[in-house]
Design an enzyme around this catalytic site. Structure first.
Site: not given
Length: 273
Positions: A93, A159-161
């Site tokens: 998480n 971050y998205a990668a």
């Protein structure tokens, strides 16, 4: 059978388990009979949550760990196995993001994103998978990715990668670990109302918040409990014939892909005002 949702006797290790989504997941797993190890850098909140869960009759412990420190994270998982005698569930998480144009972002920032969002998952997964294989009971690994791993995210490119990499890694691990009875899934949440996100909403304009609700087909944000319920399902025998899935927990946002409901007549349109 109705008892297939139960997790009695199982042990879960949750990274960043003291706050927000992690705390919601810890509470839900405990509610279904699981013992939890809350791994977090925030000692005060981690100890507070563990104490609350103990007071409610559950089995929970807190362990202080910075997940970007690989050796410390491996040691924390070893301590979890040593204290509970087994490990059945890992929830990756831990994560974090800061909005910034990629052309202005430093290499240090790239590395921080990678260490927190991606490398910590690799470290924890390897250590947990080894423990699960040694225990010969199978297990479940849940990676908390993001809707940003399924779409473009200007201002959040690194971050998205990382989240897209997490989703790809989930599929590969599902295959590699399937022979050991270990199932691997990812969740892709979007607007889940944690304390931090609520502060962002409170600071936004009325028009921005109205646009947000139109953007989510179900017309509202989600709760940590709703995400945690999906985690419980994926860790239980109720989902015993699934692995390698990435499930958006987003009120339909990914499915809508730009379609929004008109506030005037309730009809679905692309690009309406």
């Amino acid at each position: 059978m109705h008892n297939d949702i139960r997790l009695d006797g199982q042990v879960a290790f949750i990274t960043a388990g003291a706050n927000g989504l992690g705390a919601g997941i810890a509470r839900a797993l405990c509610a279904y009979g699981c013992k939890v190890m809350i791994a977090d850098i925030d000692q005060q909140r981690g100890e507070q949550l563990a104490t609350q869960l103990l007071d409610e009759g559950h089995t929970a412990r807190y362990i202080a760990v910075d997940v970007t420190q690989s050796a410390a994270l491996r040691d924390a998982i070893e301590q979890c196995v040593g204290q509970y005698g087994r490990l059945d569930i890992l929830v990756n998480n831990a994560g974090g993001v800061r909005q910034q144009a990629f052309t202005e972002q430093s290499e240090a920032s790239w590395r921080k994103h990678l260490e927190l969002n991606f490398m910590s998952m690799l470290t924890a997964t390897q250590a947990a998978a080894r423990a699960m294989i040694a225990g010969q009971r199978g297990g479940s690994i849940i990676n908390i990715a993001s809707s940003e791993g399924l779409r473009a995210a200007p201002g959040y490119a690194v971050y998205a990668a990382c989240k897209a990499g997490m989703i790809s890694f989930t599929r590969s691990m599902a295959l590699e670990l399937s022979g050991h009875g270990i199932r691997v899934h990812a969740l892709a949440p979007d607007m889940i109302e944690t304390t931090g996100l609520k502060r962002w909403f409170d600071a936004a304009s009325e028009a921005a918040n109205a646009a947000r609700d139109r953007y989510i087909p179900m017309g509202r944000t989600g709760s940590p409990e709703e995400l945690a319920n999906v985690v419980v399902f994926l860790c239980s025998r109720m989902s015993s014939y699934t692995t390698g899935l990435t499930i958006p927990v987003d009120g339909g946002a990914i499915a809508s892909s730009g379609w929004t409901r008109s506030p005037h007549n309730g009809e679905w349109n692309l690009y309406h005002e």
